[in-house]
Design an enzyme around this catalytic site. Structure first.
Site, PDB file in Angstrom:
ATOM      1  N   ASN A   1      16.284  12.920  19.059  1.00 10.25           N
ATOM      2  CA  ASN A   1      16.295  13.644  17.977  1.00 10.25           C
ATOM      3  C   ASN A   1      15.503  13.327  16.734  1.00 10.25           C
ATOM      4  O   ASN A   1      15.072  14.183  16.125  1.00 10.25           O
ATOM      5  CB  ASN A   1      17.984  14.040  17.676  1.00 10.25           C
ATOM      6  CG  ASN A   1      18.297  12.795  17.098  1.00 10.25           C
ATOM      7  OD1 ASN A   1      18.068  11.761  17.330  1.00 10.25           O
ATOM      8  ND2 ASN A   1      19.509  13.020  16.513  1.00 10.25           N
TER       9      ASN A   1
ATOM     10  N   GLU B   1      23.939   2.454  16.857  1.00  6.01           N
ATOM     11  CA  GLU B   1      24.209   3.692  15.756  1.00  6.01           C
ATOM     12  C   GLU B   1      24.358   4.625  16.802  1.00  6.01           C
ATOM     13  O   GLU B   1      23.549   5.357  17.596  1.00  6.01           O
ATOM     14  CB  GLU B   1      22.661   3.821  15.358  1.00  6.01           C
ATOM     15  CG  GLU B   1      22.280   2.755  14.397  1.00  6.01           C
ATOM     16  CD  GLU B   1      22.962   2.572  13.080  1.00  6.01           C
ATOM     17  OE1 GLU B   1      23.677   3.679  12.900  1.00  6.01           O
ATOM     18  OE2 GLU B   1      22.959   1.982  12.328  1.00  6.01           O
TER      19      GLU B   1
ATOM     20  N   CYS C   1      22.528  13.136  13.899  1.00  3.96           N
ATOM     21  CA  CYS C   1      24.128  12.310  14.068  1.00  3.96           C
ATOM     22  C   CYS C   1      24.886  12.600  12.845  1.00  3.96           C
ATOM     23  O   CYS C   1      26.060  12.510  12.841  1.00  3.96           O
ATOM     24  CB  CYS C   1      23.879  10.946  14.357  1.00  3.96           C
ATOM     25  SG  CYS C   1      22.622  10.352  13.251  1.00  3.96           S
TER      26      CYS C   1
ATOM     27  N   GLU D   1      21.491  -0.070   9.827  1.00  5.18           N
ATOM     28  CA  GLU D   1      20.069  -0.112   9.641  1.00  5.18           C
ATOM     29  C   GLU D   1      19.624   0.394   8.409  1.00  5.18           C
ATOM     30  O   GLU D   1      20.071   1.343   7.835  1.00  5.18           O
ATOM     31  CB  GLU D   1      19.439   1.002  10.878  1.00  5.18           C
ATOM     32  CG  GLU D   1      19.853   0.290  12.207  1.00  5.18           C
ATOM     33  CD  GLU D   1      19.138   1.210  13.327  1.00  5.18           C
ATOM     34  OE1 GLU D   1      19.100   2.387  13.103  1.00  5.18           O
ATOM     35  OE2 GLU D   1      18.734   0.590  14.483  1.00  5.18           O
TER      36      GLU D   1
HETATM   37  P1  NAD Z   1      21.741   9.290  24.905  1.00  7.73           P
HETATM   38  O1  NAD Z   1      22.832   8.418  24.490  1.00  7.73           O
HETATM   39  O2  NAD Z   1      21.856  10.363  26.048  1.00  7.73           O
HETATM   40  O3  NAD Z   1      20.378   8.512  24.952  1.00  7.73           O
HETATM   41  C1  NAD Z   1      19.917   7.644  23.814  1.00  7.73           C
HETATM   42  C2  NAD Z   1      18.973   6.736  24.725  1.00  7.73           C
HETATM   43  O4  NAD Z   1      19.607   6.146  25.416  1.00  7.73           O
HETATM   44  C3  NAD Z   1      17.841   7.446  25.120  1.00  7.73           C
HETATM   45  O5  NAD Z   1      16.553   6.746  25.247  1.00  7.73           O
HETATM   46  C4  NAD Z   1      18.214   7.337  26.655  1.00  7.73           C
HETATM   47  O6  NAD Z   1      17.064   7.369  27.760  1.00  7.73           O
HETATM   48  C5  NAD Z   1      18.818   6.031  26.871  1.00  7.73           C
HETATM   49  N1  NAD Z   1      19.893   5.945  27.781  1.00  7.73           N
HETATM   50  C6  NAD Z   1      20.745   6.848  28.391  1.00  7.73           C
HETATM   51  N2  NAD Z   1      21.430   6.135  29.333  1.00  7.73           N
HETATM   52  C7  NAD Z   1      21.286   4.935  29.363  1.00  7.73           C
HETATM   53  C8  NAD Z   1      21.766   3.932  30.043  1.00  7.73           C
HETATM   54  N3  NAD Z   1      22.571   3.864  31.110  1.00  7.73           N
HETATM   55  N4  NAD Z   1      21.241   2.648  29.713  1.00  7.73           N
HETATM   56  C9  NAD Z   1      20.302   2.584  28.611  1.00  7.73           C
HETATM   57  N5  NAD Z   1      19.691   3.575  28.031  1.00  7.73           N
HETATM   58  C10 NAD Z   1      20.334   4.537  28.318  1.00  7.73           C
HETATM   59  O7  NAD Z   1      21.706  10.151  23.442  1.00  7.73           O
HETATM   60  P2  NAD Z   1      20.552  11.325  22.852  1.00  7.73           P
HETATM   61  O8  NAD Z   1      21.289  12.648  23.705  1.00  7.73           O
HETATM   62  O9  NAD Z   1      19.179  10.967  23.290  1.00  7.73           O
HETATM   63  O10 NAD Z   1      20.863  11.337  21.575  1.00  7.73           O
HETATM   64  C11 NAD Z   1      21.842  11.898  20.904  1.00  7.73           C
HETATM   65  C12 NAD Z   1      22.800  11.137  20.673  1.00  7.73           C
HETATM   66  O11 NAD Z   1      22.358   9.953  19.961  1.00  7.73           O
HETATM   67  C13 NAD Z   1      24.042  11.804  19.699  1.00  7.73           C
HETATM   68  O12 NAD Z   1      25.178  11.251  20.110  1.00  7.73           O
HETATM   69  C14 NAD Z   1      23.501  11.427  18.196  1.00  7.73           C
HETATM   70  O13 NAD Z   1      24.734  11.472  17.415  1.00  7.73           O
HETATM   71  C15 NAD Z   1      23.390  10.087  18.613  1.00  7.73           C
HETATM   72  N6  NAD Z   1      22.446   9.565  17.261  1.00  7.73           N
HETATM   73  C16 NAD Z   1      22.895   8.631  16.482  1.00  7.73           C
HETATM   74  C17 NAD Z   1      22.388   8.298  15.386  1.00  7.73           C
HETATM   75  C18 NAD Z   1      22.802   7.219  14.442  1.00  7.73           C
HETATM   76  O14 NAD Z   1      22.105   6.688  13.671  1.00  7.73           O
HETATM   77  N7  NAD Z   1      24.075   6.868  14.515  1.00  7.73           N
HETATM   78  C19 NAD Z   1      21.005   8.671  15.266  1.00  7.73           C
HETATM   79  C20 NAD Z   1      20.443   9.562  16.019  1.00  7.73           C
HETATM   80  C21 NAD Z   1      21.101  10.049  16.943  1.00  7.73           C
END
Ligand code: NAD
Length: 494
Positions: A168, A267, A301, A475
């Site tokens: 995102n 995060e 997020c 962060e």
């Molecule tokens: P996601 O958890 O599906 O994926 C995030 C990352 O993790 C990607 O690079 C993905 O390829 C990787 N990933 C997926 N499965 C994995 C595994 N088993 N082992 C290691 N890596 C793995 O999330 P998304 O759909 O890409 O992003 C949206 C989510 O991120 C939302 O829940 C959002 O709230 C959160 N987010 C949080 C913050 C924050 O700062 N707190 C910021 C941005 C997004």
């Protein structure tokens, strides 16, 4: 573009292929994956395949850890001033290349170009702030209570870091980790999301141009993130996992890291309440709601996920938000006039649609939007729902889209209880002209971050992060660098 990337693209029948570097970036070299497989990158505005990037294997992951290990000594012993200058150069190059980088983000992520430009400016600031902080890392010095020795505390780089980022904010989520890790003296392996790898690789080329030595930053994309991450965490040279993404994946990674006692920063997801009291400046609250809800078309997020408006101002707020939301220009990310781009995937659109259908079935009323847009691309229209009941699924799950669910409240005590009725605790927004009430409510909301009379709180100089199921660690600011350092205590006899 290198020749093997073109061959990979041709193999996959991709006609349009963008001229940027995108192989795996390991040890300062661009290369294909060990088994030659690739990942297709889709433009969510058109559903067209725009590029292919390598799909890293366990062998590639091992090579990345080797490269980070080889570069580690040189980087941690480089003078802080020199490291700072390289980070500063990253900031300058990002600023110079901002338009090209923003266009790339708009293309592969679909966010509106104006949001992409904002992201690049934000992402670059992590390099500027951390360049300034890199020469200001200090320790502690004191006398033991017994009087027998001095207590000296030094802060050392934690070691090799695995960084995992979501789609995102393809630039900012990466620089928010890379810049402090490098300032602290660590070498890193970044695994960006498969949906938005081009920005990560364009930034890798930028780091190279800025003078970041080979192996200090390594970037690999993979469709097997679980096994690839598990293999890297099992390598005893890896000492840190910094993850941004969903709470579910974060939980799984914490369990994986626990096997090897690897330090974790997490995060994770959010479910931000946006609270408007009767005494709020209505126009300011509406402007703030548009930013808190619609930055990135709701795919953030920190996005306002539940809007609670006090009964005296409720009708005026609902009408004002409906007016603003329904006038937004929906279109392709790269179109400069677009204010709301597509969602990242069709699956994301389907999830939003299910949440809206559920809320309506439970009594919510649609003021605008409310159904999937037909035609190509993954579009969902800006939507306002009013009278959304507390048992609607969207009151408890991340919507991650352009849907603003509003409900009314009567008292401060009631709204605090409703705001805290979630497993998440990342961000919250409060609008009131009464500063004492604002501070009182802020103190009682279970959330890592509060925006008081503001629609935006992200700042490279401030600690970003959540409580409860929204994460561990922070962060940004000095907190961000601390996540990449270990305290070393030296007892000195006197
Ligand atoms: P996601 O958890 O599906 O994926 C995030 C990352 O993790 C990607 O690079 C993905 O390829 C990787 N990933 C997926 N499965 C994995 C595994 N088993 N082992 C290691 N890596 C793995 O999330 P998304 O759909 O890409 O992003 C949206 C989510 O991120 C939302 O829940 C959002 O709230 C959160 N987010 C949080 C913050 C924050 O700062 N707190 C910021 C941005 C997004």
């Amino acid at each position: 573009m290198n020749t093997s990337s073109q061959a990979l693209a041709d193999d996959q029948g991709i006609s349009e292929f963008h001229t940027i570097s995108h192989g795996l970036y390991i040890g300062g070299q661009w290369r294909q994956s060990a088994d030659g497989r690739g990942i297709r990158v889709i433009d969510p505005s058109t559903e067209a395949i725009i590029a292919a990037v390598p799909d890293a294997t366990l062998e590639d992951a091992a090579a990345a850890v080797d490269a980070a290990a080889k570069a580690a000594h040189g980087w941690r012993t480089m003078s802080p001033r020199r490291r700072s200058e390289i980070l500063r150069r990253c900031f300058e190059l990002m600023t110079e290349r901002s338009e090209a980088l923003a266009t790339l983000i708009a293309l592969e992520n679909g966010k509106a170009l104006r949001d992409a430009r904002g992201e690049i400016a934000y992402a670059a600031e992590f390099f500027r702030w951390n360049a300034e902080a890199a020469v200001r890392i200090t320790g502690e010095f004191g006398t033991a209570p017994s009087g027998t020795n001095r207590i000296v505390v030094d802060y050392e780089p934690i070691g090799i870091c695995v960084l995992i980022t979501p789609w995102n904010f393809p630039a900012a989520m990466a620089t928010r980790k890379i810049a402090p890790a490098l300032a602290a003296g660590c070498t890193v392996i970044l695994k960006p999301a498969s949906e938005t790898p081009l920005t990560a690789y364009a930034l890798a080329a930028l780091y190279q141009d800025a003078g970041v030595p080979p192996g200090v930053v390594n970037v690999l994309t993979t469709t097997s993130p679980g096994p690839v991450t598990a293999a890297m965490l099992a390598d005893p040279r890896v000492r840190k996992l910094s993850f941004t993404g969903s709470t579910g994946v974060g939980r799984a990674l914490l369990a994986e890291a626990a096997k090897h006692v690897v330090s974790c920063s997490m995060e994770l997801g959010g479910n931000a309440p946006f609270i408007v009291f009767d005494d709020a400046d209505l126009e300011a609250a509406l402007d703030g709601a548009m930013v808190a809800k619609m930055r990135n078309a709701g795919e953030a997020c920190t996005a306002a996920n539940r809007l609670y408006v006090q009964s005296g101002i409720y009708e005026a707020f609902c009408d004002g938000l409906e007016k603003r939301m329904s006038s937004l220009m929906v279109g392709a990310g790269t179109d400069p006039d677009t204010e709301c781009g597509p969602m990242i995937t069709r699956k994301a659109v389907e999830k939003i649609d299910r949440l809206v259908t559920d809320a309506v079935a439970r009594g919510a009323r649609i003021m605008c939007g409310g159904s999937v847009l037909s035609g190509g691309g993954f579009f969902y229209p800006p939507t306002v729902l009013r009278d959304v009941p507390g048992d609607a699924r969207m009151a408890h799950e991340e919507i991650f889209g352009p849907v603003a669910p509003i409900s009314s409240f009567e008292t401060e005590v009631e709204v605090i209880a409703r705001a805290n009725d979630t497993e998440y605790g990342l961000a919250a927004y409060i609008y009131t002209r009464d500063l004492a009430r604002g501070m009182r409510v802020a103190a009682r909301i279970e959330s890592g971050m509060i925006a008081l009379n503001r629609g935006l709180m992200s700042d490279p100089a401030a600690p970003f992060g959540g409580v409860k199921q929204s994460g561990l660690g922070r962060e940004g600011g000095q907190h961000g660098i601390s996540e990449f350092m270990e305290a070393k205590y030296i007892a000195v006899t006197i």
